[in-house]
Design an enzyme around this catalytic site. Structure first.
Site, mmCIF file in Angstrom:
data_model
loop_
_atom_site.group_PDB
_atom_site.id
_atom_site.type_symbol
_atom_site.label_atom_id
_atom_site.label_comp_id
_atom_site.label_asym_id
_atom_site.label_seq_id
_atom_site.Cartn_x
_atom_site.Cartn_y
_atom_site.Cartn_z
ATOM 1 N N TYR A 1 31.778 38.033 51.981
ATOM 2 C CA TYR A 1 32.794 37.466 51.101
ATOM 3 C C TYR A 1 32.502 35.998 50.802
ATOM 4 O O TYR A 1 32.544 35.553 49.646
ATOM 5 C CB TYR A 1 34.195 37.599 51.727
ATOM 6 C CG TYR A 1 35.224 36.742 51.024
ATOM 7 C CD1 TYR A 1 35.641 37.042 49.733
ATOM 8 C CD2 TYR A 1 35.765 35.609 51.644
ATOM 9 C CE1 TYR A 1 36.554 36.245 49.072
ATOM 10 C CE2 TYR A 1 36.680 34.811 50.990
ATOM 11 C CZ TYR A 1 37.070 35.132 49.705
ATOM 12 O OH TYR A 1 37.968 34.329 49.053
ATOM 13 N N ILE B 1 34.783 43.384 34.312
ATOM 14 C CA ILE B 1 34.492 41.966 34.071
ATOM 15 C C ILE B 1 33.015 41.642 34.242
ATOM 16 O O ILE B 1 32.568 40.558 33.858
ATOM 17 C CB ILE B 1 35.328 41.039 34.987
ATOM 18 C CG1 ILE B 1 34.919 41.179 36.467
ATOM 19 C CG2 ILE B 1 36.812 41.280 34.795
ATOM 20 C CD1 ILE B 1 35.557 40.146 37.381
ATOM 21 N N LYS C 1 31.743 34.012 47.062
ATOM 22 C CA LYS C 1 32.451 32.842 46.524
ATOM 23 C C LYS C 1 31.502 31.665 46.319
ATOM 24 O O LYS C 1 31.583 30.930 45.321
ATOM 25 C CB LYS C 1 33.602 32.435 47.451
ATOM 26 C CG LYS C 1 34.665 33.486 47.641
ATOM 27 C CD LYS C 1 35.283 33.971 46.334
ATOM 28 C CE LYS C 1 36.171 32.969 45.654
ATOM 29 N NZ LYS C 1 36.875 33.525 44.476
ATOM 30 N N ARG D 1 42.543 45.217 34.415
ATOM 31 C CA ARG D 1 41.476 46.207 34.290
ATOM 32 C C ARG D 1 41.918 47.514 33.637
ATOM 33 O O ARG D 1 41.074 48.330 33.260
ATOM 34 C CB ARG D 1 40.878 46.515 35.669
ATOM 35 C CG ARG D 1 40.108 45.349 36.260
ATOM 36 C CD ARG D 1 39.209 45.786 37.417
ATOM 37 N NE ARG D 1 39.908 46.584 38.409
ATOM 38 C CZ ARG D 1 40.581 46.079 39.431
ATOM 39 N NH1 ARG D 1 40.668 44.773 39.597
ATOM 40 N NH2 ARG D 1 41.183 46.870 40.297
ATOM 41 N N GLY E 1 42.308 38.475 35.527
ATOM 42 C CA GLY E 1 42.825 39.148 36.726
ATOM 43 C C GLY E 1 44.305 38.892 36.925
ATOM 44 O O GLY E 1 44.758 38.647 38.052
ATOM 45 N N ALA E 2 45.061 38.962 35.831
ATOM 46 C CA ALA E 2 46.441 38.456 35.814
ATOM 47 C C ALA E 2 47.408 39.206 36.706
ATOM 48 O O ALA E 2 48.521 38.734 36.958
ATOM 49 C CB ALA E 2 46.978 38.445 34.372
ATOM 50 N N VAL F 1 45.594 31.788 51.626
ATOM 51 C CA VAL F 1 46.750 31.660 50.739
ATOM 52 C C VAL F 1 47.843 32.598 51.230
ATOM 53 O O VAL F 1 47.637 33.810 51.347
ATOM 54 C CB VAL F 1 46.373 31.993 49.281
ATOM 55 C CG1 VAL F 1 47.576 31.772 48.361
ATOM 56 C CG2 VAL F 1 45.179 31.152 48.823
#
Length: 354
Positions: A169, A66, A173, A39, A14-15, A203
């Protein structure tokens, strides 16, 4: 288990994501070679341009889906470590499986590929989340790596599509991380790599992924823009700005944590919470208004909210805190301050004409 040492190549899944681009940049700056997955070829263009100065030390490969069996089989060949960051983060899933299936299958899938074809892999670092640790409480609570978010799993099990989007969500995770540990514990005796999981909170920080407008920002970044860079905080009430908030980390510090996690032998087999501390939206707003000269934003100015009503106010309650002693002991991470993160994020908006 030996730690990863230069020279070596690291796979970053997922760069093109908000966190992942900083992981790629930090790895390259420290001398690592990087193979990133995206992707589509379209999503590779921005990365190739940004990191063109690194020549053949940076490559991008396409992994379209993925969740497909064997999706990462080719990508893991010849790499010494893996940073798995690819996982959906949004709040508009109808069916919980829209988040859960790609999160779980993507995570287990890359581990399966490493098991089959990752002969040179020594360590895999997975980006999980504080969402897999915490639970909603009505009294102030401190959580550590020993805690798991069973609450969200129960709610999603009971309510399905009617569950709150945040719970969907969190469930994705939690289940993805549980699946990763289950897989590693089953196979650790037969593989040459170990596993480290990082659990960050919200984040924030400058975005170097491809986002040409604020609407292109990721979920947490968009919230920061809406509440801290819009003159009226996108219509949020002063009460909300003063009361809503948990814990946070600067995206650049999280990227640093990913790299350190490759290098520190003691990080192997560990689940590690990384967090810079507490926040309320009012805290960021107050810090933003101390910047001199003030940032010149296309929005027309900064919000004010109710100055001083955030963390330092006697009536403010933080229901969630993390014990970050393990991160301090193993990673020795130094966190950027709220002032530094806020200043740099608003400067990023200004530079982009936002």
């Amino acid at each position: 288990m030996p730690t990863v040492q230069l020279p070596c190549k690291v796979l970053v899944s997922g760069a093109n994501g908000y966190i992942a681009v900083w992981v790629v940049r930090t790895l390259l700056e420290k001398g690592y070679s990087v193979r990133g997955t995206v992707r589509s070829e379209e999503k590779a263009v921005h990365l190739r341009q940004m990191f063109s100065s690194y020549g053949d030390k940076h490559e991008v490969v396409v992994v379209e889906d993925i969740t497909k069996e064997g999706a990462f089989d080719e990508a893991v060949k010849g790499v010494d470590a893996i940073e798995h960051t690819a996982s959906p983060f949004h709040m508009n899933a109808d069916d919980p499986d829209e988040l859960i299936i790609p999160a779980v299958n993507g995570t287990v899938g890359i581990l399966k590929s490493a098991l089959k074809y990752g002969q040179s892999v020594k360590r895999i670092v997975i980006t999980s989340s504080g969402a897999a640790v915490l639970r909603d409480t009505t009294t102030p609570s401190t959580f550590s790596e020993l805690n798991w978010n069973e609450q969200c799993l129960e709610i999603v099990r009971e309510k399905g599509r009617e569950a709150p989007n945040m719970m969907k969500y969190r469930a994705s995770k939690t289940l993805a991380e549980k699946a990763a540990w289950e897989f590693w514990n089953k196979h650790k005796a037969s593989v040459g790599w170990d596993l480290t999981v990082l659990n960050p909170p919200y984040v924030f920080g400058p975005a170097i992924n491809e986002a040409t407008t604020p609407s292109g920002l990721g979920t947490s970044s968009k919230l920061f823009y809406n509440y801290v860079a819009q003159p009226n905080s996108s219509g949020a009430t002063n009460e909300f700005l003063a009361s809503f908030g948990t814990t946070w980390i600067d995206v650049r510090d999280l990227a640093e944590a990913h790299v350190i996690s490759l290098e520190k032998e003691a990080a192997g087999g560990e689940r590690i919470i990384v967090s810079a501390g507490l926040w309320k939206w009012q805290d960021f707003i107050d810090v933003a208004n101390t910047i001199s000269p003030p940032p010149k934003l296309a929005t027309g100015g900064l919000p004010k909210g109710n100055p001083g009503a955030g963390t330092g106010h006697p009536s403010t309650v933080h229901f969630l805190q993390y014990d970050t002693s393990k991160a301090a002991r193993i990673l020795g991470l130094k966190y950027r301050t709220m002032a530094e993160m806020t200043r740099d994020t608003l400067a990023d908006y200004e530079a982009k004409g936002w």
